[in-house]
Design an enzyme around this catalytic site. Structure first.
Site, PDB file in Angstrom:
ATOM      1  N   GLU A  96       0.789  -1.232   0.000  1.00  0.00           N
ATOM      2  CA  GLU A  96       0.000   0.000   0.000  1.00  0.00           C
ATOM      3  C   GLU A  96       0.821   1.283   0.000  1.00  0.00           C
ATOM      4  O   GLU A  96       0.845   2.050   0.958  1.00  0.00           O
ATOM      5  CB  GLU A  96      -0.974   0.019   1.176  1.00  0.00           C
ATOM      6  N   GLU A 121      -5.713  -8.172   0.208  1.00  0.00           N
ATOM      7  CA  GLU A 121      -6.488  -7.802   1.399  1.00  0.00           C
ATOM      8  C   GLU A 121      -7.909  -7.461   0.983  1.00  0.00           C
ATOM      9  O   GLU A 121      -8.123  -6.727   0.021  1.00  0.00           O
ATOM     10  CB  GLU A 121      -5.909  -6.577   2.129  1.00  0.00           C
TER      11      GLU A 121
END
Length: 466
Positions: free
Chosen positions: A159, A374
């Site tokens: 991320e 995720e």
């Protein structure tokens, strides 16, 4: 349709969020240690005590049909100061973890950086300082060689967008600032250069494994699809979060459309970006060598044209309806009638994940594979005599898996799905009341309790049907 026999049904973790022992066993400090201590609200120790409980967690994976686990290696547990001295206790710890993974028939998918730059490097500017790029590459090379016989699947970063926005736009991460577009774009670019250099080193060494990067993506829809200003606002935020990083990942350069928006947003700060020719040399090479991309996907956004001043409030407590995100010259995030939200104001909109997967296939046809690394639902679980009935989480995961199957049917090569998270753990800006896990953690006793979602996920993994 059913999922293929080799599809990964995984659970995701992150070192700082689950390991505990944050300053023990030779581990160096990371930026979060002093930041959390200064706040005094909560700390990441013992968290889920994965440092001591990993055997129990991996046994649960085996029992519940979870055949993949995302694990991150704590850079500061290997190199306490980021470079130089090696902490052998940390090195040995991850050997034990990976060996236990294979003993339980759970494939480790290993991330090298999950928001936890060693503090020594963080205080020197983190990845805004190009010295950190080279330190990361050396750390990566060490891990590639040390764990080559135990790890097949690598990710460089988790991320990159979250690092940028939480540090330089929303200001919720350590040393955070607000509304600094220049630093946000610069750190994203520099981290992608670090990613590219690590990929080139991995491929040059000829290891028998695969490597990619994890990007956090959110589909951006115009609030009014017939309003040209809203359409432009949605594109502004799409470039800010998605397209800038997707271009770097799959093209190795930024398209004309991307740079027009980037330059305009950077000029708001009266800033300039340092984008070097040699950066694009390595980005272009790595774009052809990425074996896959990990996609963290939780929600979409509906964006409205906005001309007011910057106004962001982060909902870190679960007080529903308190979040605000208004960026001057970008846009304003809006609620959309008929789309439910979690207590943390995250939209529950699984069809947008399908849209993003198809968009990647169409816009970046040289992609090879995607793992949904995720996806999950933060929820205030009720614990009653060891029974946790988390039907809303089951519904959330079910619907996202259904749209994953639809994307596969539409031709997208999706190879696996990882629930965030395997077990309950520390949440960066929320502490412990926001639970994501398939397994409930009693933080005082460190006992694990399978939730209803764990039993449901086991059935999906075994039958390959949602």
């Amino acid at each position: 349709m059913k999922f293929s026999d080799d599809f990964i049904f995984g659970g995701a973790t992150a070192a700082y969020q689950c390991e505990g022992s944050t300053l023990e066993y030779g581990k160096g400090k990371v930026s979060w240690d002093d930041f959390l201590a200064k706040q005094g609200r909560f700390k990441a120790d013992p968290a889920s005590d994965f440092y001591h409980q990993y055997g129990q967690d991996l046994k649960l994976c085996n029992m519940f049909g979870i055949n993949g686990i995302r694990i991150s290696i704590s850079w500061a547990r290997i190199f306490p100061e980021g470079t130089g001295r090696i902490n052998q206790e940390g090195v040995d710890f991850y050997h034990r973890v990976f060996q236990e993974c294979h003993k339980n028939h759970v494939e480790p998918f290993v991330t090298l950086h999950h928001f936890d730059t060693p503090d020594v490097l963080y205080q020197k500017g983190d990845f805004l300082n190009r010295d950190t790029i080279h330190a990361f590459v050396e750390f990566s090379k060490y891990c590639f060689e040390e764990y080559k016989d135990e790890v097949t699947y690598w990710f460089t970063f988790n991320e990159i967008w979250a690092v940028a926005t939480n540090t330089y736009i929303e200001g919720t991460f350590p040393n955070g600032e607000k509304y600094n577009m220049t630093k946000a774009f610069q750190i994203m670019h520099n981290m992608m250069v670090a990613h590219a250099l690590a990929v080139l080193e991995y491929k040059k060494a000829g290891y028998n494994g695969k490597i990619g990067v994890v990007q956090s993506l959110e589909y951006k829809y115009p609030f009014d699809e017939n309003n040209l200003d809203d359409i432009q606002a949605a594109k502004n935020e799409d470039v800010l979060q998605n397209q800038f990083l997707l271009d770097a990942t799959f093209k190795g350069y930024y398209s004309t459309e991307t740079m027009e928006i980037v330059n305009r947003l950077v000029s708001i700060n009266n800033g300039t970006l340092e984008l070097l020719d040699e950066d694009f040399d390595v980005l272009k090479q790595a774009a052809l060598l990425n074996d896959y991309m990990g996609m963290n996907y939780y929600q979409s956004r509906f964006i409205q044209h906005y001309e007011g001043e910057n106004d962001i409030h982060h909902n870190g407590t679960g007080e529903k309806g308190t979040s605000r995100f208004c960026l001057k010259n970008v846009g304003r995030r809006m609620e959309k009638e008929g789309i439910p939200r979690t207590d943390w104001d995250w939209l529950i909109h699984p069809e947008s994940m399908f849209d993003m997967l198809v968009r990647i296939r169409q816009q970046y046809p040289n992609y090879k594979a995607i793992y949904i690394t995720e996806n999950g639902m933060g929820y205030k679980d009720d614990f009653e005599d060891g029974i946790i009935d988390d039907e809303p989480r089951i519904d959330f995961i079910r619907r996202h898996l259904e749209f994953t199957l639809k994307a596969i049917e539409a031709g997208v090569n999706v190879k696996g799905y990882f629930v965030w998270s395997l077990m309950d753990m520390f949440s960066w800006t929320n502490g412990y009341n926001k639970r994501y896990g398939l397994f409930y953690v009693d933080y005082e006793t460190q006992k694990r309790y399978p939730k209803a979602s764990a039993y449901w996920y086991k059935r999906v993994s075994e039958t390959k049907e949602v």
